[in-house]
Design an enzyme around this catalytic site. Structure first.
Site, PDB file in Angstrom:
ATOM      1  N   ARG A 101       7.393   6.311  -4.093  1.00 57.93           N
ATOM      2  CA  ARG A 101       7.871   6.961  -2.866  1.00 57.93           C
ATOM      3  C   ARG A 101       7.204   6.300  -1.675  1.00 57.93           C
ATOM      4  O   ARG A 101       6.177   5.639  -1.793  1.00 57.93           O
ATOM      5  CB  ARG A 101       7.544   8.462  -2.866  1.00 57.93           C
ATOM      6  CG  ARG A 101       6.061   8.732  -2.874  1.00 57.93           C
ATOM      7  CD  ARG A 101       5.685  10.153  -2.505  1.00 57.93           C
ATOM      8  NE  ARG A 101       4.257  10.310  -2.729  1.00 57.93           N
ATOM      9  CZ  ARG A 101       3.736  10.684  -3.875  1.00 57.93           C
ATOM     10  NH1 ARG A 101       4.508  10.999  -4.887  1.00 57.93           N
ATOM     11  NH2 ARG A 101       2.425  10.758  -4.023  1.00 57.93           N
ATOM     12  N   ASP A 147      -3.611  -1.754  -1.744  1.00 52.41           N
ATOM     13  CA  ASP A 147      -4.700  -2.210  -0.859  1.00 52.41           C
ATOM     14  C   ASP A 147      -6.077  -1.754  -1.335  1.00 52.41           C
ATOM     15  O   ASP A 147      -7.064  -2.469  -1.163  1.00 52.41           O
ATOM     16  CB  ASP A 147      -4.459  -1.819   0.611  1.00 52.41           C
ATOM     17  CG  ASP A 147      -4.243  -0.329   0.810  1.00 52.41           C
ATOM     18  OD1 ASP A 147      -4.101   0.400  -0.187  1.00 52.41           O
ATOM     19  OD2 ASP A 147      -4.200   0.093   1.977  1.00 52.41           O
ATOM     20  N   SER A 200       0.807  -1.225   0.000  1.00 54.03           N
ATOM     21  CA  SER A 200       0.000   0.000   0.000  1.00 54.03           C
ATOM     22  C   SER A 200       0.834   1.266   0.000  1.00 54.03           C
ATOM     23  O   SER A 200       0.711   2.108   0.898  1.00 54.03           O
ATOM     24  CB  SER A 200      -0.931  -0.001   1.198  1.00 54.03           C
ATOM     25  OG  SER A 200      -1.445  -1.276   1.384  1.00 54.03           O
TER      26      SER A 200
HETATM   27 MG    MG Z   1      -4.022  -1.468   5.435  1.00 53.11          MG
END
Ligand code: MG
Ligand code: ADP
Length: 498
Positions: A190, A228, A175
Site C-alpha cells: 500500500r 530505506d 520506502s
Molecule cells: Mg527518505
C-alpha cells in the site's frame, strides 16, 4: 464655572465612564476567551501526556506486536517484512554502483565507487517529486524517475564508468511497504505518506522500474530492492559493525533490525548461513490502546488518505507534526478567538503548517518571539499577535514534538526488548548496540532529537544507555542500497571465481 462648562464636563465624564465600561467588558470577554484558550491547551496537554509508565506500556505493546507479526502474515498491524537481506555489508564490497531512493518528498539518485571502508566516492542528485505524480498513474511516476536517472547517468565521469561489456547495477530504495519475493523483487502492499497511485498497488515495483528504464533507453539492472530502513541499516553497518537497527524519522517513519532467522516462525525459506535476517518492521502502522491519541489526531486520521492506518506514523513523523499543531491552533481560534474575532482563513487549510516551520517556531530564541511572528504572518497571514499568544503557539509545538519524540524512544525500546538488548547480560557489559538514524525530522529538528535521546536514557537507565548509541547515519540508505546491489551483483560469482 459657567453652566455650559458644567454641562460639558458632565457629558464628558459620562463618555469616559461609558468608554471605561466598554474596555472592562472587552477585557472581561478577552479574559474569558483567554481562559478558554488555556483550557484547550491544558486539555491537550493532559491527553497527550507521555509519562514513563505509559511509554513502557507502548514499548511492551511494540514487542508483543513484533512477535505476532513474525509469527504469521497478517498476525499484527506490524507487517514485519522479510527483507531477504541476510548478509550485511562487510566493507569488502568494490565496484561502481547506482542507487535510487524514492520515498517521500524528494528522490535521490546516487552513484558510488566502492573501494573499501573509508574509500567511497559518492555523487548524487536530489529531485523533488511533482505532486501530481504522487496521485496519478504508476507509469507516469516511474517514467519520471527513470528519466531523471537517465539524465544523471549521462553525467558519468571517466573514473565513474563500469568496465566495458558489463551492465550498470542499481540498488532501489523504495520506502513504502513492499512484500518481497526475493532480494530484487517485491509487490507494493500500500502507499503511505500522501502517495496514492491505485494501479501500482500489487504490482512488482522492480518490474515497473525496469520497464520504465527500458522506455527511457537506459540499460541498467535492479540488483537489490530495499526499504530505506534496510538501506540505512546496511549503510550504517558498513561503517560500524555494532549497528543492529535503523530508524527513519522523516516525512514518514519506519524501523528495521537484525533478527535471528530462527526467531521468525513465518519464514519458510532456507535458514541463511549467517543465521540472521533483516526485518523491515513497517512500524508506522503500529497502534495500541496505550498511544495517547487526542481529538486532533482522530480528526487528522479521519481526513487522511489512509484512515485507520499508520497511526503511530501520524503521531511521530514529519508529515504530520505540523498538521497536529495547526488543528490545535484552529480549535483555539474557533472557540477562544486566539487570533481575534474571525478565524484566519489560512489556518483552516490542511497541511499548510509544515513541520520545518513548526520547528523554526519551536526553536525561536528571540525574547519577543520574532520568528513565530514572522511565520504566522508569512504562512497564516496572521499579524498583531501578543507575546502571550505567541508563547501559547510555542507551547503547542512543544507538546506535539515532545509526544512524538518520546513515543519514538518507546518504539526503539520495544525493539531493544525484542532482541534482549534492554538489559545488561553477563559477559556483554561493554557490548555496544548502535541504532542508525536517518530522516529530515531527526536530522534537523534539534529539540525533537534531544528529547528522544533524553527519553531513551530515562527509559534505559544510566548503565544500559551507555551501551545504546543512537547515531545519525546521514544518507546511509543510498549508500546501503548501493552496497546491497554490490553484494547481490550479477557479476559476483564471476568476480569470486577469478
Ligand atoms: Mg527518505
Ligand atoms: P523523506 O522522508 O521524504 O525521504 P527526508 O528524510 O529528507 O525525506 O525528510 C524530510 C522530512 O523531514 C520533511 O517532510 C519534514 O517533515 C522533515 N524536516 C525537514 N527539515 C526539517 C526541519 N528543519 N525541522 C523539522 N522537520 C524537518
Amino acid at each position: 464655572m459657567g453652566k455650559v462648562a458644567v454641562a460639558a464636563t458632565v457629558v464628558c465624564a459620562a463618555a469616559v465612564t461609558a468608554a471605561a465600561v466598554v474596555v472592562v467588558r472587552h477585557r472581561m470577554k478577552n479574559s474569558g476567551k483567554w481562559a478558554k484558550a488555556m483550557e484547550i491547551l491544558k486539555e491537550f496537554e493532559d491527553k497527550c501526556g507521555t509519562p514513563v509508565s505509559k511509554l513502557r506500556q507502548v514499548a511492551d505493546a511494540m514487542t508483543v506486536e513484533m512477535h505476532a507479526g513474525l509469527a504469521s502474515d497478517g498476525g499484527s498491524k506490524l507487517k514485519m517484512l522479510i527483507s531477504y537481506v541476510d548478509n550485511l555489508p562487510t566493507g569488502d564490497e568494490t565496484g561502481i554502483f547506482y542507487a535510487l531512493d524514492l520515498g517521500g518528498t524528494n528522490f535521490r539518485v546516487l552513484r558510488v565507487k566502492l573501494g573499501g571502508v573509508g574509500n567511497v566516492k559518492k555523487e548524487f542528485k536530489e529531485v523533488s517529486i511533482p505532486p501530481n505524480l504522487m496521485i496519478g498513474k504508476s507509469e507516469d511516476l516511474f517514467d519520471f524517475i527513470a528519466g531523471e536517472l537517465a539524465k544523471f547517468v549521462a553525467t558519468e565521469d571517466e573514473d565513474m564508468q563500469i568496465p566495458p561489456g558489463t551492465q550498470r547495477e542499481l540498488g532501489f530504495t523504495f520506502s513504502f511497504p513492499v512484500k518481497q519475493s526475493s532480494i530484487a523483487g517485491g509487490t507494493l502492499v500500500r502507499w503511505t505518506k500522501g502517495f496514492n497511485i491505485e494501479d501500482a498497488v500489487g504490482a512488482d515495483v522492480v518490474e515497473e522500474l525496469t520497464k520504465a528504464m527500458e522506455r527511457a533507453g537506459l540499460d541498467m539492472r535492479v540488483s537489490a530492492l530495499v526499504n530505506d530502513t534496510v538501506g540505512t541499516l546496511a549503510g550504517g553497518r558498513y561503517g560500524n559493525s555494532d549497528v543492529i537497527a535503523a530508524v527513519i524519522l522523516g516525512t514518514g517513519t519506519n524501523a528495521a533490525y537484525v533478527e535471528r532467522a530462527n526467531a521468525i516462525p513465518k519464514w519458510q525459506g532456507l535458514l541463511p548461513k549467517s543465521g540472521e535476517m533483516v526485518i523491515n518492521m513497517e512500524w508506522g502502522n503500529f497502534r495500541s490502546s496505550h498511544l495517547p491519541l487526542t481529538e486532533y489526531d482522530e480528526g487528522l486520521d479521519g481526513d487522511s488518505l489512509n484512515p485507520g492506518e499508520q497511526i503511530y506514523e501520524k503521531l511521530i513523523s514529519g508529515m504530520y507534526l505540523g498538521e497536529v499543531v495547526r488543528r490545535v491552533l484552529l480549535k483555539m481560534a474557533e472557540e477562544a478567538e486566539l487570533f481575534g474575532d474571525t478565524v484566519p482563513s489560512k489556518l483552516q487549510k490542511p497541511f499548510i503548517l509544515r513541520t520545518p516551520d513548526m520547528s523554526a517556531m519551536h526553536h525561536d530564541s528571540t525574547p519577543d518571539l520574532k520568528v513565530v511572528a514572522t511565520k504566522l504572518k508569512d504562512i497564516l497571514e496572521i499579524s498583531n499577535t501578543s507575546l502571550k499568544t505567541r508563547k501559547v503557539i510555542v507551547e503547542v509545538c512543544d507538546l506535539v514534538a515532545t509526544r512524538g519524540a518520546r513515543l519514538s524512544a518507546a518504539g526503539i525500546l520495544g525493539i531493544l526488548k525484542k532482541i534482549g538488548k534492554d538489559t545488561c547480560k553477563e559477559g556483554e557489559e561493554n557490548q555496544k548496540s548502535v541504532i542508525a538514524m536517518d530522516g529530515g525530522l531527526f536530522e534537523h529538528y534539534t529539540k525533537f532529537r534531544k528529547t528522544m535521546q533524553d527519553t531513551m536514557n530515562e527509559l534505559l537507565g544510566e548503565e544500559i544507555s551507555k551501551n545504546i548509541i543512537v547515531e545519525l547515519s546521514n544518507d546511509g540508505s543510498g549508500l546501503g542500497a548501493a552496497l546491497l546491489a554490490a553484494s547481490h551483483s550479477q557479476y559476483l560469482e564471476y568476480i569470486e571465481s577469478t
